[in-house]
Motif scaffolding. Structure first.
Motif, short mmCIF file in Angstrom:
data_model
loop_
_atom_site.label_atom_id
_atom_site.label_comp_id
_atom_site.label_asym_id
_atom_site.label_seq_id
_atom_site.Cartn_x
_atom_site.Cartn_y
_atom_site.Cartn_z
N LEU A 1 0.83 -1.21 0.00
CA LEU A 1 0.00 0.00 0.00
C LEU A 1 0.86 1.26 0.00
O LEU A 1 1.71 1.43 0.85
CB LEU A 1 -0.89 0.02 1.25
CG LEU A 1 -2.07 -0.95 1.27
CD1 LEU A 1 -2.77 -0.87 2.63
CD2 LEU A 1 -3.06 -0.63 0.16
N THR B 1 -0.37 4.32 0.43
CA THR B 1 -1.19 5.43 0.94
C THR B 1 -0.42 6.42 1.82
O THR B 1 -0.65 7.62 1.72
CB THR B 1 -2.41 4.91 1.72
OG1 THR B 1 -2.00 3.80 2.50
CG2 THR B 1 -3.49 4.46 0.78
N SER C 1 -7.12 -5.78 -6.01
CA SER C 1 -8.50 -6.04 -5.55
C SER C 1 -9.28 -4.74 -5.54
O SER C 1 -8.71 -3.65 -5.57
CB SER C 1 -8.49 -6.64 -4.14
OG SER C 1 -8.11 -5.65 -3.19
N GLY D 1 -10.98 -3.62 -3.01
CA GLY D 1 -10.76 -2.96 -1.72
C GLY D 1 -9.57 -2.02 -1.78
O GLY D 1 -9.65 -0.86 -1.34
N VAL D 2 -8.47 -2.49 -2.32
CA VAL D 2 -7.27 -1.65 -2.43
C VAL D 2 -7.53 -0.50 -3.40
O VAL D 2 -7.09 0.64 -3.17
CB VAL D 2 -6.05 -2.50 -2.87
CG1 VAL D 2 -4.84 -1.60 -3.12
CG2 VAL D 2 -5.71 -3.54 -1.81
N LEU E 1 -9.40 2.13 -1.52
CA LEU E 1 -8.52 2.75 -0.53
C LEU E 1 -7.62 3.82 -1.18
O LEU E 1 -7.48 4.92 -0.65
CB LEU E 1 -7.66 1.66 0.12
CG LEU E 1 -7.02 1.99 1.45
CD1 LEU E 1 -8.09 2.06 2.53
CD2 LEU E 1 -5.99 0.92 1.82
N ARG F 1 -9.53 6.93 -2.28
CA ARG F 1 -9.77 7.84 -1.16
C ARG F 1 -8.53 8.67 -0.85
O ARG F 1 -8.62 9.82 -0.44
CB ARG F 1 -10.18 7.02 0.06
CG ARG F 1 -10.81 7.83 1.13
CD ARG F 1 -11.24 6.97 2.29
NE ARG F 1 -10.08 6.44 2.98
CZ ARG F 1 -10.15 5.51 3.92
NH1 ARG F 1 -11.31 5.00 4.25
NH2 ARG F 1 -9.08 5.08 4.51
N LEU G 1 -5.17 -8.70 1.66
CA LEU G 1 -6.28 -8.08 0.92
C LEU G 1 -7.59 -8.14 1.71
O LEU G 1 -8.37 -7.19 1.72
CB LEU G 1 -6.46 -8.75 -0.45
CG LEU G 1 -5.27 -8.65 -1.39
CD1 LEU G 1 -5.61 -9.23 -2.74
CD2 LEU G 1 -4.78 -7.22 -1.54
N VAL H 1 -7.58 -5.33 4.25
CA VAL H 1 -7.98 -4.02 3.70
C VAL H 1 -9.52 -3.90 3.70
O VAL H 1 -10.07 -2.89 4.13
CB VAL H 1 -7.43 -3.85 2.26
CG1 VAL H 1 -8.08 -2.64 1.58
CG2 VAL H 1 -5.92 -3.69 2.29
N GLU H 2 -10.20 -4.95 3.26
CA GLU H 2 -11.67 -4.94 3.23
C GLU H 2 -12.24 -4.79 4.63
O GLU H 2 -13.20 -4.05 4.85
CB GLU H 2 -12.19 -6.26 2.64
CG GLU H 2 -11.70 -6.54 1.26
CD GLU H 2 -12.74 -6.25 0.20
OE1 GLU H 2 -13.90 -6.63 0.42
OE2 GLU H 2 -12.39 -5.63 -0.81
N MET I 1 -11.94 -1.34 5.98
CA MET I 1 -12.93 -0.44 5.37
C MET I 1 -14.32 -0.66 5.98
O MET I 1 -15.08 0.30 6.15
CB MET I 1 -12.94 -0.62 3.86
CG MET I 1 -11.60 -0.19 3.28
SD MET I 1 -11.52 -0.30 1.50
CE MET I 1 -12.24 1.24 1.03
N GLU J 1 -14.32 1.18 9.23
CA GLU J 1 -14.41 2.63 9.02
C GLU J 1 -15.87 3.04 8.87
O GLU J 1 -16.31 4.03 9.43
CB GLU J 1 -13.62 3.02 7.78
CG GLU J 1 -12.11 2.89 7.96
CD GLU J 1 -11.36 3.36 6.74
OE1 GLU J 1 -11.94 3.36 5.64
OE2 GLU J 1 -10.18 3.72 6.88
N THR K 1 -11.51 7.03 10.07
CA THR K 1 -10.57 6.72 9.01
C THR K 1 -9.35 6.05 9.62
O THR K 1 -8.71 6.61 10.50
CB THR K 1 -10.14 8.00 8.27
OG1 THR K 1 -11.32 8.65 7.81
CG2 THR K 1 -9.26 7.68 7.09
N ILE K 2 -9.07 4.85 9.15
CA ILE K 2 -7.95 4.09 9.69
C ILE K 2 -6.82 4.04 8.68
O ILE K 2 -7.03 3.73 7.51
CB ILE K 2 -8.39 2.63 10.03
CG1 ILE K 2 -9.52 2.65 11.07
CG2 ILE K 2 -7.21 1.81 10.52
CD1 ILE K 2 -10.13 1.27 11.33
N GLU K 3 -5.61 4.37 9.12
CA GLU K 3 -4.44 4.21 8.26
C GLU K 3 -3.96 2.76 8.41
O GLU K 3 -3.44 2.38 9.46
CB GLU K 3 -3.31 5.17 8.67
CG GLU K 3 -3.49 6.59 8.17
CD GLU K 3 -3.55 6.68 6.64
OE1 GLU K 3 -2.82 5.94 5.97
OE2 GLU K 3 -4.35 7.49 6.14
N ALA K 4 -4.16 1.96 7.39
CA ALA K 4 -3.76 0.55 7.48
C ALA K 4 -2.24 0.44 7.52
O ALA K 4 -1.55 1.06 6.73
CB ALA K 4 -4.29 -0.20 6.27
#
Lengths: 314, 73
Positions: free
Chosen positions: A98, A100, A119, A121-122, A125, A128, B35, B38-39, B42, B45, B51-54
């Motif tokens: 990631l 970000t 994916s 989801g990524v 992310l 955003r 992966l 990440v889902e 979200m 959230e 808002t979470i910084e993964a």
């Protein structure tokens, strides 16, 4: 053939040359950018000084936009993240993790940030976090791969985000380009096809292997490590797979066995101990050509496909 | 309170028995790869309006709970 991506990035053809570690240097990147695509320098696991030199050499050869691909697992990721902002490179693509936490600084430097996403989801992310576009790369591609394949991934990513989507993985000729657009992409990224570009500086043996490869020439290793890699079948990949099956071989030992194998392929053409990363479309790649010729041919073929397909609709 | 919500959401995502999930359970042991994580983040959230910084420090259910608590405090 122009799409929104051309306008967004100031390029002539909506095509990226994939960032391939040890492979994508200034010679290849500058040639692709000069030909109207987006050439991309790969930072791989190299230190910032190497990448800085590559950026300068690219700029010396073209005034057109280019990109730097940053591998998020690189030990030098922090310094390379700072370097691209300092150099204000036009485009940054990212892979293997990631991006970000770096994106704010890159966007503030005016960089267009285009992460590779495995994916939806990524993809959401990074949207955003301000991504300019995303590259949806399927598992047909060479090198480090995700779980989903291009045919399934691209339309799902297109539905998940309101960003331009670039399709990658399994695209080797104009048919693949046309198919990618039909899935909803507005651009394509190719790696394997550019391995045999005249301007690509990899070892002659690597090029010969790609040109000779057929449809079943590649295999995947490294699933046990959690980051699978697609490469041409070779003594190295067979040994890697054997080691992977041995439960007494630790993950550390396995990692150590793989270390340096790509470099040995790219720089030395080491047929025994090298890892010749390549995508499933290697079988479609049969000719060494200048980057410009590759790009022009791809889009001429794609346009012909579109015209032909249009005649099927009554 | 947060632990319960987090546990239930995880249980729902992976069709697990919530009783088998504790603060010490690692996401990996519950079947979440990077992966999936990440889902999951979200989904949290959305649930908690944060808002979470993964990042890589998130390993256990407890890590997630304390992070969410600090963000909703």
């Amino acid at each position: 053939m122009k799409t929104i991506l051309c306008e967004l990035l100031g390029i002539e053809y909506p095509i990226f040359q994939g960032g391939m570690a040890w492979v994508s240097d200034y010679s290849l990147a500058a040639a692709v950018s000069e030909a109207g695509g987006l050439g991309i320098i790969s930072a791989g696991s190299a230190p910032a000084d190497y990448v800085r030199e590559q950026i300068r050499q690219t700029r010396a050869r073209t005034n057109k936009p280019f990109g730097v691909n940053i591998m998020m697992m690189s030990p030098f990721v922090e310094e390379i993240a700072a370097l691209v902002a300092e150099e204000k490179v036009p485009v940054v693509t990212t892979g293997a993790g990631l991006p970000t936490k770096y994106m704010k600084a890159w966007l503030a430097a005016g960089i267009k940030v285009i992460p590779v996403v495995p994916s939806t989801g990524v993809a959401k992310l990074v949207q955003r976090a301000g991504a300019t576009a995303v590259i949806a790369e399927g598992g047909e591609s060479g090198g480090h791969i995700g779980e989903l394949n291009t045919m399934a991934l691209v339309p799902q990513v297109c539905d998940a985000v309101q960003l331009p989507v670039i399709a990658a993985g399994g695209i080797g000729d104009g048919r693949g380009v046309a198919a990618a657009f039909m899935l909803g992409a507005c651009g394509v990224q190719l790696g394997t096809r550019f391995l045999v570009a005249k301007e690509c500086t990899i070892h002659e043996i690597y090029k010969k292997k790609i040109l000779a490869a057929g449809d079943i020439a590649t295999m995947t290793t490294g699933r046990r490590l959690g980051h699978p890699v697609r490469a041409l079948k070779s003594p190295f990949t067979h040994q890697f797979l054997k080691n992977e099956m041995q439960s007494d071989m630790s993950l550390e030992e396995l990692e150590a066995f793989g270390a340096g194998a790509l470099r040995r392929a790219v720089k030395e053409g080491d047929e025994k101990n090298g890892c010749f990363m390549a995508g499933q479309i290697s079988g479609l790649v049969n000719k060494e050509q200048p980057a410009k010729e590759i790009i022009e041919e791809l889009f001429a073929e794609a346009a012909a496909r579109f015209k032909e397909a249009a005649t099927w609709v009554k | 309170m947060t632990l319960e919500k987090v546990t239930n959401l995880i249980a729902e995502k992976k069709e697990l028995n919530p009783a088998e999930i504790t603060a010490a359970s690692t996401l990996e042991s519950l079947g979440f790869d990077s992966l999936d994580t990440v889902e999951l983040i979200m989904a949290f959230e959305e649930e908690f309006g944060i808002t979470i910084e993964a990042d890589e420090t998130l390993q256990t259910v407890g890590d997630l709970v304390s992070l969410i608590n600090s963000l909703t405090a």
